[in-house]
Design an enzyme around this catalytic site. Structure first.
Site, short mmCIF file in Angstrom:
data_model
loop_
_atom_site.label_atom_id
_atom_site.label_comp_id
_atom_site.label_asym_id
_atom_site.label_seq_id
_atom_site.Cartn_x
_atom_site.Cartn_y
_atom_site.Cartn_z
N SER A 22 0.85 -1.19 0.00
CA SER A 22 0.00 0.00 0.00
C SER A 22 0.89 1.24 0.00
O SER A 22 1.97 1.23 0.60
CB SER A 22 -0.87 -0.03 1.27
OG SER A 22 -2.04 0.73 1.10
N PRO A 23 0.46 2.31 -0.68
CA PRO A 23 1.31 3.50 -0.70
C PRO A 23 1.55 4.05 0.71
O PRO A 23 0.61 4.16 1.49
CB PRO A 23 0.51 4.50 -1.54
CG PRO A 23 -0.90 3.98 -1.53
CD PRO A 23 -0.79 2.51 -1.39
N CYS A 25 3.61 7.23 2.59
CA CYS A 25 4.46 8.42 2.63
C CYS A 25 5.67 8.15 3.51
O CYS A 25 5.53 7.67 4.63
CB CYS A 25 3.71 9.60 3.24
SG CYS A 25 2.49 10.31 2.14
N GLN A 99 1.54 6.20 -6.67
CA GLN A 99 0.27 6.89 -6.38
C GLN A 99 0.46 8.38 -6.64
O GLN A 99 1.38 9.00 -6.07
CB GLN A 99 -0.11 6.67 -4.91
CG GLN A 99 -1.47 7.26 -4.56
CD GLN A 99 -1.79 7.19 -3.08
OE1 GLN A 99 -0.97 7.56 -2.24
NE2 GLN A 99 -2.98 6.72 -2.74
N TYR A 182 -7.76 14.40 0.88
CA TYR A 182 -6.92 15.21 0.01
C TYR A 182 -7.78 15.77 -1.14
O TYR A 182 -8.99 15.51 -1.19
CB TYR A 182 -5.71 14.40 -0.46
CG TYR A 182 -4.84 13.98 0.72
CD1 TYR A 182 -4.27 14.95 1.54
CD2 TYR A 182 -4.65 12.64 1.05
CE1 TYR A 182 -3.51 14.60 2.65
CE2 TYR A 182 -3.88 12.28 2.16
CZ TYR A 182 -3.32 13.26 2.95
OH TYR A 182 -2.58 12.92 4.06
N ARG A 230 -7.73 5.25 -5.72
CA ARG A 230 -8.02 5.00 -4.30
C ARG A 230 -9.10 5.97 -3.84
O ARG A 230 -8.98 7.18 -4.06
CB ARG A 230 -6.76 5.16 -3.43
CG ARG A 230 -7.08 5.14 -1.94
CD ARG A 230 -5.85 4.99 -1.06
NE ARG A 230 -5.52 3.58 -0.88
CZ ARG A 230 -4.71 3.12 0.08
NH1 ARG A 230 -4.12 3.95 0.91
NH2 ARG A 230 -4.46 1.83 0.20
N ARG A 324 1.05 -1.14 7.28
CA ARG A 324 1.85 -1.29 8.50
C ARG A 324 2.45 -2.67 8.68
O ARG A 324 3.59 -2.81 9.14
CB ARG A 324 1.01 -0.89 9.73
CG ARG A 324 0.80 0.61 9.79
CD ARG A 324 -0.32 0.97 10.71
NE ARG A 324 -1.61 0.50 10.22
CZ ARG A 324 -2.76 0.69 10.85
NH1 ARG A 324 -2.79 1.33 12.00
NH2 ARG A 324 -3.88 0.24 10.33
C1 LIG Z 1 3.53 5.24 7.26
C2 LIG Z 1 2.26 5.31 6.47
C3 LIG Z 1 2.18 6.15 5.37
C4 LIG Z 1 1.01 6.19 4.59
N1 LIG Z 1 0.99 6.95 3.45
C5 LIG Z 1 -0.05 6.83 2.59
C6 LIG Z 1 0.01 7.38 1.29
O1 LIG Z 1 1.03 7.92 0.85
N2 LIG Z 1 -1.10 7.26 0.51
C7 LIG Z 1 -2.22 6.61 0.93
O2 LIG Z 1 -3.20 6.54 0.18
N3 LIG Z 1 -2.28 6.03 2.13
C8 LIG Z 1 -1.22 6.10 2.96
N4 LIG Z 1 -1.24 5.43 4.15
C9 LIG Z 1 -2.39 4.55 4.44
C10 LIG Z 1 -2.05 3.11 4.01
O3 LIG Z 1 -1.78 3.01 2.63
C11 LIG Z 1 -3.17 2.13 4.39
O4 LIG Z 1 -4.31 2.44 3.64
C12 LIG Z 1 -3.52 2.18 5.88
O5 LIG Z 1 -2.35 2.24 6.67
C13 LIG Z 1 -4.33 0.96 6.31
O6 LIG Z 1 -3.62 -0.23 6.03
P1 LIG Z 1 -2.82 -1.06 7.16
O7 LIG Z 1 -3.80 -1.39 8.24
O8 LIG Z 1 -2.32 -2.27 6.43
O9 LIG Z 1 -1.70 -0.19 7.67
C14 LIG Z 1 -0.10 5.41 4.97
C15 LIG Z 1 -0.02 4.60 6.11
C16 LIG Z 1 1.14 4.53 6.84
C17 LIG Z 1 1.19 3.61 8.03
#
Ligand SMILES: Cc1cc2nc3c(=O)[nH]c(=O)nc-3n(C[C@H](O)[C@H](O)[C@H](O)COP(=O)(O)O)c2cc1C
Length: 357
Positions: A22-23, A25, A99, A182, A230, A324
């Site tokens: 998943s993307p 940042c 993304q 956003y 997304r 994560r």
């Molecule tokens: C460190 C970090 C950075 C993230 N950056 C982005 C991002 O750049 N774009 C986005 O759409 N979601 C971003 N997210 C959200 C994740 O892509 C994901 O949708 C969210 O963490 C839920 O998934 P998980 O439970 O597997 O962490 C970020 C999440 C984390 C933890």
């Protein structure tokens, strides 16, 4: 019946399995440039066996960055390092993706580890920031200017130009970020969009900016390559964007050449009550897949191989994205394959460490 380790064909691109990074940042760029951190961050998860490796929210204009440290693709010079990273990802058998994003009224903030608050111009932030309406995300946040129609056109064009640069860099999939409060999500949600022109009020008007971005990106993004969007499938707030509208939008995006909806949620307003629990966003992926007849990715609190595999085998989503858990365990796919008895592409250098039962 596909499993987590079945290949997935989207247009001319074949993914080696259904697992996507998943993307995320990294807030680790200077002037939008990728660097060694991004190579190792994305490279590790590639070596760990992911099918799709997506680079973080990448700003299409400098004003569209969430933070001064965001990755960007607003100028040609930013292509070279991303190309090196994408070459590595592709050479290891994964599909490189990026993304593309504009932060809208959430721009010019500090990285989370510095509190995430507004960054002043003296500290590298910028003014003005723009949203669909002059309303800030939260108390104490920067008040955005209402973006005018010329400004919207410029953003649409910036998405298309960034898509072209992503192609030159070797990306084989693009995801348009229309989630998490956003810019594009701000247009979609009645909670952040109070416009009365052709970009506000009705469903058709609120979805216009997203549809225009998709159409412009599809024009430069080759037919043979897949395009993802997304969305935040719900704002989790009465009167906000919701699952019914998400299904309707997905139907329209399919007509415009979108191949998969990545189903996240929330982020429009700070006071939403989100029932966070394992797989809590999966029902959106399931519903959009069924009712819009479009491939979906499920994301959010997916952590175990059994949980991930069940989503695919029961046809609730076409892919799972993880964030994560991938930070905790870059080798998750290789370990999951051993655990589930599936086949993953183990790098030959690591072969002796991963042996299927
Ligand atoms: C460190 C970090 C950075 C993230 N950056 C982005 C991002 O750049 N774009 C986005 O759409 N979601 C971003 N997210 C959200 C994740 O892509 C994901 O949708 C969210 O963490 C839920 O998934 P998980 O439970 O597997 O962490 C970020 C999440 C984390 C933890």
């Amino acid at each position: 019946m596909p499993t987590l380790f079945s290949p997935l064909q989207l247009r001319d691109v074949q993914l080696r399995n259904r697992i996507g990074v998943s993307p995320m940042c990294q807030y680790s760029s200077v002037d939008g440039f990728a660097n060694d951190w991004h190579l190792v961050h994305l490279g590790s998860r590639t070596v760990g066996g992911a099918g799709l490796v997506m680079a973080e929210a990448t700003a299409v204009t400098p004003e569209g960055r969430i933070s001064p440290q965001d990755l960007g693709l607003w100028k040609d010079e930013q292509i070279e390092m991303l190309a090196r990273i994408f070459r590595f990802i592709a050479a290891q058998g994964a599909v490189p993706a990026v993304q593309l994003a504009h932060a809208g009224r959430k721009a010019s903030t500090a990285p989370p580890w510095e509190g995430g608050h507004a960054v002043s111009e003296a500290d590298g932030g910028w003014r003005p920031i723009y949203g669909p309406s002059a309303s800030a995300f939260d108390l104490g946040d920067i008040m955005p200017h209402e973006i005018d129609v010329t400004g919207i056109r410029n953003v649409v064009e910036a998405f298309a130009k960034a898509a072209q640069r992503a192609l030159t860099a070797g990306a084989r999939m693009i995801e348009i970020h229309a989630a998490h409060g956003y810019l594009l999500h701000e247009f979609l949600s009645p909670l952040s969009n109070q416009r009365t022109d052709e970009y506000g009020s009705s469903f058709e008007n609120r979805t216009r900016a997203t549809r225009e971005v998709v159409r412009a990106v599809r024009t430069v993004w080759p037919e043979r390559l897949p395009l993802l969007v997304r969305i935040s499938a719900t704002d989790w707030v009465e009167g906000g964007w919701d699952a019914d509208q998400s299904v309707e939008l997905a139907r329209e995006l399919k007509r415009l050449g979108v191949d998969m909806i990545d189903c996240s949620s929330g982020g429009a307003v700070p006071n939403a009550r989100i029932p966070i629990a394992p797989g809590y966003q999966v029902p959106f992926a399931e519903r959009i897949r069924r009712e819009a007849d479009l491939a979906t990715a499920a994301v959010g609190m997916i952590t175990s191989p059994e949980q991930a595999n069940e989503l695919i085998t029961n046809g609730r989503a076409d892919m799972i994205f993880m964030a994560r858990e991938f930070l905790r365990e870059p080798y998750w796919p290789l370990k999951a394959a051993v655990h589930l008895g599936g086949t993953a592409q183990v790098p030959i250098q690591y072969g002796r460490a991963f042996v299927s039962r």
